[in-house]
Design a protein around this motif. Sequence first.
Motif, PDB file in Angstrom:
ATOM      1  N   ARG A 189       0.820  -1.206   0.000  1.00  0.00           N
ATOM      2  CA  ARG A 189       0.000   0.000   0.000  1.00  0.00           C
ATOM      3  C   ARG A 189       0.857   1.260   0.000  1.00  0.00           C
ATOM      4  NH1 ARG A 189      -2.771   1.366   4.045  1.00  0.00           N
ATOM      5  NH2 ARG A 189      -4.738   2.048   3.128  1.00  0.00           N
ATOM      6  N   CYS A 206       0.759   4.605  -2.655  1.00  0.00           N
ATOM      7  CA  CYS A 206       0.026   5.666  -1.965  1.00  0.00           C
ATOM      8  C   CYS A 206       0.256   7.025  -2.621  1.00  0.00           C
ATOM      9  CB  CYS A 206       0.452   5.724  -0.503  1.00  0.00           C
ATOM     10  SG  CYS A 206      -0.299   7.064   0.445  1.00  0.00           S
ATOM     11  N   GLU A 233       4.586  -2.388   3.584  1.00  0.00           N
ATOM     12  CA  GLU A 233       3.659  -1.346   4.033  1.00  0.00           C
ATOM     13  C   GLU A 233       3.661  -1.250   5.554  1.00  0.00           C
ATOM     14  OE1 GLU A 233      -0.729  -3.162   4.273  1.00  0.00           O
ATOM     15  OE2 GLU A 233       0.223  -3.478   2.321  1.00  0.00           O
ATOM     16  N   ASP A 239      -7.831   2.549   1.840  1.00  0.00           N
ATOM     17  CA  ASP A 239      -7.365   2.391   0.462  1.00  0.00           C
ATOM     18  C   ASP A 239      -7.900   3.521  -0.421  1.00  0.00           C
ATOM     19  OD1 ASP A 239      -6.025   0.115   1.164  1.00  0.00           O
ATOM     20  OD2 ASP A 239      -7.544  -1.271   0.390  1.00  0.00           O
ATOM     21  N   ARG A 255      -4.705  -6.329   3.698  1.00  0.00           N
ATOM     22  CA  ARG A 255      -3.734  -5.438   4.324  1.00  0.00           C
ATOM     23  C   ARG A 255      -2.876  -6.199   5.312  1.00  0.00           C
ATOM     24  NH1 ARG A 255      -5.604   0.346   6.377  1.00  0.00           N
ATOM     25  NH2 ARG A 255      -3.399   0.194   6.880  1.00  0.00           N
TER      26      ARG A 255
END
Length: 418
Positions: free
Chosen positions: A352, A356, A380, A388, A399
Amino acid sequence: MFRISQFMHELAQAEATGVYPAPARRTGKSPGSATQPLGPVVIWNLIRRCNLTCKHCYAFSADHDYPGELSTQQVFDVLDDLQAFNVRALILSGGEPLLRPDLFEIAARAKAMGFYIGLSTNGTLIDEPLAQRVHAAGFDYVGISLDGIGATHDKFRRLEGAFDRSLAAVRHLQKLGTKVGLRFTMTELNAFDLPNLLNLMRDEQVDKFYFSHLNYAGRGNIHRGKDAHHLATREALDLLYQTAWDDARSGGQHEYVTGNNDADGAYLLQWVRQHLPRWADDVQQRLVAWGGNASGVHVANIDNVGDVHPDTMWWHHTLGNVKARPFSEIWMDLSDPLMAGLKTRPRQVHGRCGGCQYLAICGGNTRVRAQQVTGDAWAEDPGCYLSDEEIGVAPGDARVVTTAYRGRKVIELVPSDS
């Protein structure tokens, strides 16, 4: 560290004048040489011994002596190197730094050399006479830890009466005119007390409030299963931002800062878009210039035996020792893969964090949490409390979540694209 009040004061000025203020410049001059960038803020654990055994202590401190700690002369030698390296700010910490017999001798030397010096203490040892010594030493700032009101704090600190003793220390120092701040680390066990601590800050006329997210180091890693849930974190930040905004708008000079979760910068941008959208572009530019996580770049750590770390949460990764090499040489050595990765912009994170839209603001957030939970320093950060949708990544992938501690992970130090 994320200085909420700095942004709120800029916003208050913009609202009053119609113009967003120009940024302050961060430059400095090295003694006897041409202009050069400032060195990092150095958090220096001068001693590991502590009279408390707090649940979230990153140093695993306890009330006994630890072998191999730097001598007074070795500390002075390091001070000379730090000054030449253009380090301007030192935070003297522990353990409990007030247990070190030569603390005031070290402080006097550092002050005479022109350093800004802060003292990070649990406050339980500061009675009126010791408060007078601390004040006379000229510390620019004293941070005292309070992790709740009354029994809540005592439970965290594992000492009955710790709250009363620490609050008394705040009052002793306030009376003398020393700048004091409250330091609060939030978990799911004490989140409910944040409003009460902010009220205490106001009632006691304390200058500064430092809100620390739990980071996964030392006992804090062992107890990471009690980290605050993301919703509680967002509610806490909403309260902090509104409190800081009200203070700035009314002309107050209190300081509100956070640490150990650089998603706070992205969350502030969202707050501005909601409440003061006129200034969102200006704030975004200022946040990108801030750059987020400063580990290995603008923040450094020297521990009690002289080992150098990217910050205080990386005690399980040592870059070198000041007994063998100068700090200035260790800090600029990029042969260590972790330091090379931390100093790379943008950092080569994945998951993630890699996708980002706020990577330029948060800098990839806290790499320690990623490493402690996954074994990969570039994965992450499970402490990110943004969704998200908010960060602009496609939903669906699972996640990384914070799991209870079950032993140390193997550290992966090779950047993800290598």
